[in-house]
Enzyme design. Structure first.
Site: not given
Ligand code: SF4
Length: 485
Positions: A23, A55, A129-130, A261, A267, A308, A370-371, A407, A458, A461
């Protein structure tokens, strides 16, 4: 929109959604005598517009004029939900706004934000957000209180609204026992509040409006820029601020244990956003340079998967000496519609989104940057598209390590079983997408490019090490719906 556009591949090819962000949050406070000139609802609208990439399912704004809070929210993009006449009805001197992608709870109107609750002191409107990871535990604290929605945010709002002593006292009690990722912006009739989880997983920044003595909080610095706010600082992990006529008051509800993060750099964040004093664009270009050093190849042209992949492709070209060029043109607006593509149209797949520049590509050995690779379907289609357009060789380079773990802190990746890197090694992925060669930047090089200490990030992922332990029972997106049925 400068980012990879998750909504588009989601709509066209449900089997290959790009990473979906949690978000965007935004809040503004101005002195009450400045309210008419400041037009806080319009500032919030533009702030959300700048955060739209975070979002795209729903958008909402709550405004207070000092005596009551009015909330307007709906499904859709910011520009689809609000128009001039709606914004003109949202008058006041405090506003909070939100654009949502659902991480806990379905994409329904009830789960759109801001969430609102009446309290014994007035009202409370909240944006988040989160993703929380102890929602059932928090829900149990409601003592049977009724939930009108199924999101973790609704639980948090209900808890803050039903505690005695007002939002600040409630936040002091509840935030220390709230686990997971939360960058919150909330308000009562007279005060704007913001808080960031102890790990600071999602970003949250504070800015000032010099011309009227106002304050702004937002997910990213790019949203401060667009409303003319000056960046003041990032909120600290574990910090809460209250903003009203007495100024900005800060307090700590938990010790900071920073774990920002890493995927924000890859990204999620806008390239024109600044994190820890450095622009995301600069980091991405640096990632591209390091990618070229780790995975060199003889080729004629470096092209990005727009948009991206662009900064990393620039860095790759710069470091390798291979000319940078455009090989794919993005149809930027095809995803900005609610018209659902039929099965026949879906079969066009990536062609709806990207068109190859045949003259630029024909006979060339290409490096395509690419990302990230999530399921691999997009990259498979891109490689096929480039070969169809006459590319002699297609070498794929990815500016993040393989995404092999889901994630739980607000990004809706696939489950491990659906992640291509959860099942195949690099050679297996190369074979699956049909590239001549494939190279991912290593985790060490990505971290080095971010210039943040490894243990302050973090990276779960990529390496499966979750900084906030997540129990199996707390992992479902439709958690509360499951509990209630
Ligand atoms: S798991 Fe990945 S996307 Fe999620 S917070 Fe950690 S680094 Fe970011």
């Amino acid at each position: 929109m400068p980012l990879g556009d998750g909504r588009l591949s989601h709509d066209i090819d449900p089997s290959d959604r790009a990473p979906q962000d949690a978000c965007g949050v935004f809040g503004v406070w101005v002195p009450q005598d400045q309210a008419a000139r400041a037009e806080v609802s319009k500032l919030t609208y533009y702030g959300l517009y700048a955060l739209q990439h975070r979002g795209q399912e729903s958008a909402g704004i709550a405004v207070s004029d000092g005596s009551r809070i009015v909330v307007f929210k709906d499904m859709g993009l910011v520009a689809q939900v609000f128009d001039e006449s709606v914004l003109n009805t949202l008058r006041g001197h405090i506003a909070v706004g939100h654009c949502r992608y659902s991480t806990t709870g379905s994409p329904t109107w009830e789960n759109a934000q801001p969430t609102f609750r009446s309290t014994e002191h007035g009202g409370l409107a909240l944006t988040h957000n989160g993703n929380l990871i102890n929602t059932p535990e928090l829900a149990a604290r409601l003592d049977g209180g009724v939930l009108t929605a199924t999101s973790d945010t609704e639980v948090l709002t209900a808890l803050l609204a039903t505690r005695e002593g007002g939002p600040l006292a409630a936040a002091r009690e509840i935030l220390p026992v709230t686990r997971g990722a939360f960058s919150l912006v909330f308000m009562d009739e007279n005060t704007l509040y913001a808080a960031r989880d102890p790990e600071g997983i999602r970003p949250l920044v504070l800015g000032s409006l010099e011309e009227n003595g106002g304050w702004v909080v937002a997910s990213e610095t790019a949203a401060l820029d667009i409303v003319g706010a000056r960046f003041v600082r990032e909120l600290e992990p574990g910090e809460m601020v209250a903003i009203d006529a007495d100024g900005v008051r800060s307090e700590r509800f938990a010790e900071a244990n920073p774990k920002g993060c890493l995927f924000e750099y890859v990204y999620l964040a806008r390239p024109d956003t600044t994190i820890a004093g450095r622009s995301v664009q600069a980091t991405r270009v640096e990632v591209g340079r390091r990618l070229a050093a780790e995975h060199p190849v003889e080729a004629d042209m470096v092209i990005p998967t727009p948009e991206s992949g662009t900064p990393a492709a620039i860095g790759y070209a710069e470091a390798s000496g291979i000319p940078y060029g455009q090989g794919l043109v993005k149809n930027s607006y095809v995803g900005r519609t609610f018209i659902q593509p039929s099965q026949t149209i879906r079969q066009l797949g990536i062609r709806l989104k990207l068109n190859p520049l045949r003259e630029a590509i024909e006979g060339k050995r290409l490096v395509v940057v690419d990302d990230s690779i999530v399921r691999g379907n997009t990259q498979r289609q891109v490689v096929a598209l480039l070969r169809d357009a006459g590319a002699a060789e297609v070498h794929v380079r990815i500016s993040s390590p393989p995404v092999a773990w889901p994630c739980f802190y607000g990004i809706d990746f696939a489950t491990r079983a659906e992640l291509i890197a959860g099942n195949l090694d690099v050679e297996g992925i190369r074979d699956s997408i049909g590239a001549d060669s494939l190279g991912f930047i290593s985790l060490d090089e990505l971290i080095a490019a971010s210039r943040i200490d490894r243990d302050r990030l973090c990276r779960a992922c990529f390496d499966g090490v979750y900084p906030i332990p997540v129990e199996e029972a707390a992992r479902g997106k439709h958690l509360l719906e499951t509990i209630r049925t």
